[in-house]
Design a protein around this motif. Structure first.
Motif, short mmCIF file in Angstrom:
data_model
loop_
_atom_site.label_atom_id
_atom_site.label_comp_id
_atom_site.label_asym_id
_atom_site.label_seq_id
_atom_site.Cartn_x
_atom_site.Cartn_y
_atom_site.Cartn_z
N ALA A 56 -4.82 8.91 42.04
CA ALA A 56 -5.99 8.79 42.91
C ALA A 56 -5.70 7.79 44.00
O ALA A 56 -5.03 6.77 43.77
CB ALA A 56 -7.22 8.34 42.13
N PHE A 57 -6.21 8.09 45.18
CA PHE A 57 -6.19 7.13 46.26
C PHE A 57 -7.58 6.52 46.30
O PHE A 57 -8.58 7.23 46.23
CB PHE A 57 -5.82 7.81 47.58
N MET A 61 -9.12 11.84 50.36
CA MET A 61 -8.20 12.58 49.51
C MET A 61 -8.73 12.65 48.08
O MET A 61 -9.15 11.64 47.52
CB MET A 61 -6.83 11.92 49.54
N LYS A 62 -8.67 13.82 47.50
CA LYS A 62 -9.16 14.01 46.14
C LYS A 62 -8.17 13.49 45.10
O LYS A 62 -6.96 13.56 45.31
CB LYS A 62 -9.35 15.50 45.88
N PRO A 63 -8.68 13.00 43.98
CA PRO A 63 -7.77 12.65 42.88
C PRO A 63 -7.20 13.94 42.30
O PRO A 63 -7.79 15.01 42.48
CB PRO A 63 -8.68 11.93 41.89
N TYR A 64 -6.10 13.84 41.60
CA TYR A 64 -5.51 15.04 41.01
C TYR A 64 -4.71 14.70 39.77
O TYR A 64 -4.39 13.55 39.51
CB TYR A 64 -4.64 15.80 42.03
N ILE A 98 -3.61 4.73 42.42
CA ILE A 98 -3.50 4.54 40.97
C ILE A 98 -2.69 5.71 40.42
O ILE A 98 -2.91 6.86 40.81
CB ILE A 98 -4.89 4.53 40.29
N GLU A 99 -1.76 5.40 39.53
CA GLU A 99 -1.02 6.42 38.80
C GLU A 99 -1.06 6.05 37.33
O GLU A 99 -0.80 4.90 36.97
CB GLU A 99 0.43 6.52 39.28
N LYS A 100 -1.39 7.02 36.48
CA LYS A 100 -1.38 6.82 35.03
C LYS A 100 -0.74 8.04 34.38
O LYS A 100 -0.98 9.16 34.81
CB LYS A 100 -2.81 6.68 34.49
N VAL A 149 -11.21 7.29 33.43
CA VAL A 149 -9.84 7.65 33.06
C VAL A 149 -8.82 6.94 33.95
O VAL A 149 -7.67 6.75 33.56
CB VAL A 149 -9.63 9.19 33.09
N LEU A 150 -9.26 6.49 35.12
CA LEU A 150 -8.39 5.77 36.05
C LEU A 150 -8.54 4.25 35.95
O LEU A 150 -7.98 3.51 36.75
CB LEU A 150 -8.67 6.23 37.49
N HIS A 151 -9.29 3.77 34.97
CA HIS A 151 -9.41 2.34 34.73
C HIS A 151 -8.22 1.88 33.88
O HIS A 151 -7.56 2.69 33.22
CB HIS A 151 -10.71 2.01 34.01
N ALA A 152 -7.97 0.59 33.88
CA ALA A 152 -6.87 0.02 33.10
C ALA A 152 -7.14 0.18 31.61
O ALA A 152 -8.25 -0.04 31.14
CB ALA A 152 -6.69 -1.45 33.45
N PHE A 153 -6.12 0.58 30.87
CA PHE A 153 -6.26 0.82 29.44
C PHE A 153 -6.62 -0.46 28.68
O PHE A 153 -7.49 -0.45 27.82
CB PHE A 153 -4.95 1.39 28.88
#
Length: 189
Positions: free
Chosen positions: A128-129, A139-142, A38-40, A9-13
């Motif tokens: 996510a970091f 640090m956890k993704p959120y 990463i921010e999406k 889900v954090l990969h590039a679309f």
């Protein structure tokens, strides 16, 4: 210390692969084992399985730190005060990922502040970091709901909102009617 892969889900679309370069300085992120964020943002439609990516990017922590300096002191304070209303979020976000029993993808399925499921939202954002090809263990993704993103956006000074609008216009090349919308959704924290 475990190494958690970056969830899909954090990969590039566009190519369904990991982000490889910083949006701001073009620094290579994977092979250099760089620290980055990463921010999406997603929009989904009631009754359909499909969802659209509103925007997405990866930014190295050096550039993120420089960008954060452009956020007004008033905006930084109000954002800090907003998050302090959620002490569980602050504590959980800063717990090492290795201590978490949940699958890292499950962390992105509910709003870290409200507990609401992404499946029930029209919009949501994931963060996510990362370090190289893995989630950063410190640090956890959120995920946050679109409603939380709207609340945060409303706290920003005009100066800071202008900075975010300019960032969106520079990097996402959207028509003017969408640039301001995306700028209001950028969180950059």
């Amino acid at each position: 210390m475990g190494r958690h892969p970056i969830p899909k889900v954090l990969h590039a679309f566009k190519d369904k692969a990991m982000f490889t370069h910083c949006i701001e300085c073009e620094k290579e992120l994977i092979m250099s084992n760089a620290d980055y964020m990463i921010e999406k943002a997603f929009r989904q439609y009631s009754g359909y399985k499909a969802k659209d990516v509103i925007f997405e990017y990866a930014i190295c922590l050096d550039c993120a730190a420089r960008m954060k300096q452009k956020i007004s002191k008033a905006s930084l304070k109000t954002i800090h005060d907003y998050f302090m209303r959620y002490p569980d979020f602050i504590r959980e976000r800063n717990m090492p990922l290795e201590e978490e029993a949940q699958n890292s993808e499950q962390l992105l399925e509910t709003c870290a502040l409200t507990g609401k499921a992404a499946a029930t939202m029209d919009e949501f954002q994931v963060f996510a970091f990362c370090k190289g090809a893995h989630l950063h263990s410190a640090m956890k993704p959120y995920m946050i709901s679109g409603a939380v993103a709207d609340e945060l956006s409303a706290l920003l000074s005009e100066e800071t909102q202008g900075f975010f609008d300019d960032f969106a216009g520079q990097h996402f090349g959207l028509p003017p009617e969408y640039e301001k919308y995306v700028g209001k959704k950028l969180i950059f924290l």
